[in-house]
Write a protein that holds these residues in place. Sequence first.
Motif, PDB file in Angstrom:
ATOM      1  N   PRO A 266      -8.393  -3.749   5.876  1.00 46.05           N
ATOM      2  CA  PRO A 266      -7.410  -2.838   6.499  1.00 46.05           C
ATOM      3  C   PRO A 266      -6.113  -2.779   5.705  1.00 46.05           C
ATOM      4  O   PRO A 266      -5.446  -3.800   5.507  1.00 46.05           O
ATOM      5  CB  PRO A 266      -7.190  -3.451   7.891  1.00 46.05           C
ATOM      6  N   GLY A 267      -5.782  -1.584   5.230  1.00 43.32           N
ATOM      7  CA  GLY A 267      -4.582  -1.427   4.427  1.00 43.32           C
ATOM      8  C   GLY A 267      -4.638  -2.204   3.125  1.00 43.32           C
ATOM      9  O   GLY A 267      -3.613  -2.395   2.470  1.00 43.32           O
TER      10      GLY A 267
ATOM     11  N   PHE B  51      -5.984 -10.739   3.792  1.00 41.90           N
ATOM     12  CA  PHE B  51      -6.189 -11.642   4.931  1.00 41.90           C
ATOM     13  C   PHE B  51      -6.558 -10.882   6.210  1.00 41.90           C
ATOM     14  O   PHE B  51      -6.590 -11.476   7.283  1.00 41.90           O
ATOM     15  CB  PHE B  51      -4.931 -12.474   5.201  1.00 41.90           C
ATOM     16  N   HIS B  52      -6.813  -9.584   6.083  1.00 42.89           N
ATOM     17  CA  HIS B  52      -7.091  -8.701   7.238  1.00 42.89           C
ATOM     18  C   HIS B  52      -5.868  -8.507   8.130  1.00 42.89           C
ATOM     19  O   HIS B  52      -5.964  -7.865   9.176  1.00 42.89           O
ATOM     20  CB  HIS B  52      -8.259  -9.232   8.092  1.00 42.89           C
ATOM     21  N   GLY B  53      -4.747  -9.053   7.771  1.00 42.90           N
ATOM     22  CA  GLY B  53      -3.523  -8.983   8.563  1.00 42.90           C
ATOM     23  C   GLY B  53      -2.730 -10.259   8.353  1.00 42.90           C
ATOM     24  O   GLY B  53      -3.173 -11.187   7.669  1.00 42.90           O
ATOM     25  N   ASP B  54      -1.544 -10.323   8.929  1.00 41.60           N
ATOM     26  CA  ASP B  54      -0.723 -11.527   8.758  1.00 41.60           C
ATOM     27  C   ASP B  54      -1.448 -12.750   9.292  1.00 41.60           C
ATOM     28  O   ASP B  54      -2.104 -12.715  10.336  1.00 41.60           O
ATOM     29  CB  ASP B  54       0.615 -11.367   9.491  1.00 41.60           C
ATOM     30  N   LEU B  55      -1.308 -13.851   8.571  1.00 43.46           N
ATOM     31  CA  LEU B  55      -1.937 -15.103   8.973  1.00 43.46           C
ATOM     32  C   LEU B  55      -1.326 -15.632  10.263  1.00 43.46           C
ATOM     33  O   LEU B  55      -0.161 -15.376  10.575  1.00 43.46           O
ATOM     34  CB  LEU B  55      -1.783 -16.143   7.860  1.00 43.46           C
ATOM     35  N   ALA B  56      -2.129 -16.400  11.005  1.00 43.85           N
ATOM     36  CA  ALA B  56      -1.674 -16.994  12.268  1.00 43.85           C
ATOM     37  C   ALA B  56      -1.390 -18.480  12.066  1.00 43.85           C
ATOM     38  O   ALA B  56      -1.932 -19.120  11.161  1.00 43.85           O
ATOM     39  CB  ALA B  56      -2.741 -16.812  13.344  1.00 43.85           C
TER      40      ALA B  56
ATOM     41  N   ALA C  56       0.813  -1.215   0.000  1.00 40.59           N
ATOM     42  CA  ALA C  56       0.000   0.000   0.000  1.00 40.59           C
ATOM     43  C   ALA C  56       0.841   1.257   0.000  1.00 40.59           C
ATOM     44  O   ALA C  56       0.446   2.287  -0.569  1.00 40.59           O
ATOM     45  CB  ALA C  56      -0.939  -0.021   1.212  1.00 40.59           C
ATOM     46  N   ARG C  57       2.018   1.205   0.598  1.00 43.32           N
ATOM     47  CA  ARG C  57       2.874   2.405   0.699  1.00 43.32           C
ATOM     48  C   ARG C  57       3.251   2.964  -0.678  1.00 43.32           C
ATOM     49  O   ARG C  57       3.570   4.148  -0.794  1.00 43.32           O
ATOM     50  CB  ARG C  57       4.134   2.072   1.495  1.00 43.32           C
ATOM     51  N   LEU C  58       3.217   2.124  -1.710  1.00 42.82           N
ATOM     52  CA  LEU C  58       3.575   2.588  -3.048  1.00 42.82           C
ATOM     53  C   LEU C  58       2.507   3.485  -3.659  1.00 42.82           C
ATOM     54  O   LEU C  58       2.753   4.146  -4.676  1.00 42.82           O
ATOM     55  CB  LEU C  58       3.818   1.402  -3.983  1.00 42.82           C
ATOM     56  N   PHE C  59       1.305   3.505  -3.056  1.00 40.95           N
ATOM     57  CA  PHE C  59       0.179   4.197  -3.679  1.00 40.95           C
ATOM     58  C   PHE C  59      -0.322   5.394  -2.876  1.00 40.95           C
ATOM     59  O   PHE C  59      -1.222   6.098  -3.316  1.00 40.95           O
ATOM     60  CB  PHE C  59      -0.975   3.204  -3.885  1.00 40.95           C
ATOM     61  N   THR C  60       0.259   5.625  -1.706  1.00 38.08           N
ATOM     62  CA  THR C  60      -0.283   6.658  -0.824  1.00 38.08           C
ATOM     63  C   THR C  60      -0.076   8.080  -1.355  1.00 38.08           C
ATOM     64  O   THR C  60      -0.868   8.976  -1.048  1.00 38.08           O
ATOM     65  CB  THR C  60       0.326   6.542   0.584  1.00 38.08           C
ATOM     66  N   ALA C  61       0.952   8.308  -2.151  1.00 40.18           N
ATOM     67  CA  ALA C  61       1.200   9.656  -2.664  1.00 40.18           C
ATOM     68  C   ALA C  61       0.249  10.030  -3.793  1.00 40.18           C
ATOM     69  O   ALA C  61       0.066  11.209  -4.093  1.00 40.18           O
ATOM     70  CB  ALA C  61       2.646   9.793  -3.143  1.00 40.18           C
ATOM     71  N   GLY C  62      -0.368   9.027  -4.420  1.00 45.07           N
ATOM     72  CA  GLY C  62      -1.298   9.279  -5.526  1.00 45.07           C
ATOM     73  C   GLY C  62      -1.729   7.955  -6.113  1.00 45.07           C
ATOM     74  O   GLY C  62      -1.028   7.397  -6.967  1.00 45.07           O
TER      75      GLY C  62
ATOM     76  N   THR D 272      -5.702  -1.684  -6.469  1.00 50.59           N
ATOM     77  CA  THR D 272      -4.565  -1.614  -5.558  1.00 50.59           C
ATOM     78  C   THR D 272      -5.036  -1.894  -4.130  1.00 50.59           C
ATOM     79  O   THR D 272      -6.243  -1.960  -3.869  1.00 50.59           O
ATOM     80  CB  THR D 272      -3.942  -0.211  -5.591  1.00 50.59           C
ATOM     81  N   PRO D 273      -4.108  -2.017  -3.178  1.00 42.90           N
ATOM     82  CA  PRO D 273      -4.537  -2.163  -1.784  1.00 42.90           C
ATOM     83  C   PRO D 273      -5.429  -1.017  -1.309  1.00 42.90           C
ATOM     84  O   PRO D 273      -6.375  -1.243  -0.547  1.00 42.90           O
ATOM     85  CB  PRO D 273      -3.207  -2.202  -1.015  1.00 42.90           C
TER      86      PRO D 273
END
Length: 514
Positions: free
Chosen positions: A456-457, A461-466, A397-403, A445-446
């Motif tokens: 979320p984000g 998987f809603h977050g890292d798998l357990a 997701a960080r790759l898309f936050t600027a636009g 995208t995310p």
Amino acid sequence: MTVQRSYDAVIVGGGHNGLVAAAYLARAGRSVLVLERLPGTGGAAVSTRPFPGVDARLSRYSYLVSLLPSKIVRDLGLRFAVARRTVSSYTPAERGGRATGLLVGGHGTRESFAALTGSDAEYTAWRRFHAMTGRVAERVFPTLTEPLPTRAALRARVADDDAWRKLFEEPVGVAIEESFHDDLVRGVVLTDALIGTFADAHDPSLAQNRCFLYHVIGGGTGEWNVPVGGMGALTDALADAARSAGADLRTGHEAVRIRTDGRDAEIAFRTAEGEGKVAARHVLAGTSPHVLAALLGEPAPPPAEGAQLKVNMLLKRLPRLRDRSVDPQDAFAGTFHVSEGYEQLATAYREAAAGRPPSAPPSELYCHSLSDSSILAPGLAARGHHTLTLFGLHAPARLFTAGNDAARAALLAATVAELDTHLAEPLADCLATDADGRPCIEARTPLDLERDLRLPGGHIFHGDLAWPYATGSTGRWGVETAHANVLLCGAGAVRGGGVSGVPGHNAAMAVLGR
């Protein structure tokens, strides 16, 4: 608006897990209300016609089935089927200045390994490695719909110390490097550890191991199958099963607050017509843990970050390949790997972790309509049209936050360009057009998934798998929360993630006391 004042169970979210829980509870005689924010049920497991004027029903988000236990299909009497893919995977490569590749599946697998690597060694290692994961799958998969085993109990069930070390204790990169020597073969194996998870092969958190485990244990075999009729066929069957059993499914109803004292709960919701409240003995959250925390007015869990680019396409024909030894119908019937050599994946991860789009974006594609043409109108199928689904890795997701729009377009163009290096004709020449003359291609995208599906984000998987065993913070079924009558029944539960229905089943079993 008419809504019953009190229910045995209110389920927040009508995704596939919420529908599984609703069907089980209603069949057990409980009164059940499902509140779904969107206009229809299904969540991320839906089929849509994304291209105007084109009758092609694509599985827009999730697209294959591996983790759905046949037990759930039988228990709920679902009219749902899957089709086997004739080929497992094809990975194009350049060797000695010529286009070649690795085709896995069918009778030519051994020959394909030998042609790529020059000996039988990698093929022998491949069979040995997947025999190991097959044994683990056979022993672990049945536990997903049972109360959580302890770590010691699951290890005893696996009954293979070497497999336990390789999959549960050491970074999976160690096992891959011990087992294989060819970079391309290593990369093909590693991809199962990265689908939906942003990690390196040697990540000390072992997030990649947990992802790998869930990708190889499905059905007790690890086989990934095509949902006949598209993913929406599954969620339509689940909705029918829940309604037939007496569950009340309300779409366009967004839960906005949950209050509970551990015995009784009140759920406030809103619709286009106004607001309302219902009471319940139990609340089952088919949402992410992040959404549930907001509904309860509690601190949010640690942030999650999805890392994928999802692309849907409709083609007027399958593209020809530079590797003329393989038929495109074979290459695209399974998983078509692009830029997923072992070192390529490591480089792409390093670049993305530093906030830069991968210079050679890794991705994998497959053609649903080769295994199941029912998602296409007869006229499209007769003219040779096909769907193509692409899942891009290491796109956090960080790759898309600027636009988001500009970054999406840039990464899509780079991803298609990387695919084109293995094609004898540009992909763009093969794309069908919609009623407005536009190419039939869409990307998510995310950030798009977070906006559209509340992931979320954008984490699928809603977050890292357990790990699929109990720890100090998990309850008997892995769905419990700090509130005795509030349960998770979505992908964020222990043993969640993927299209499985397992969290929905387990939350229902927790309510029923089984």
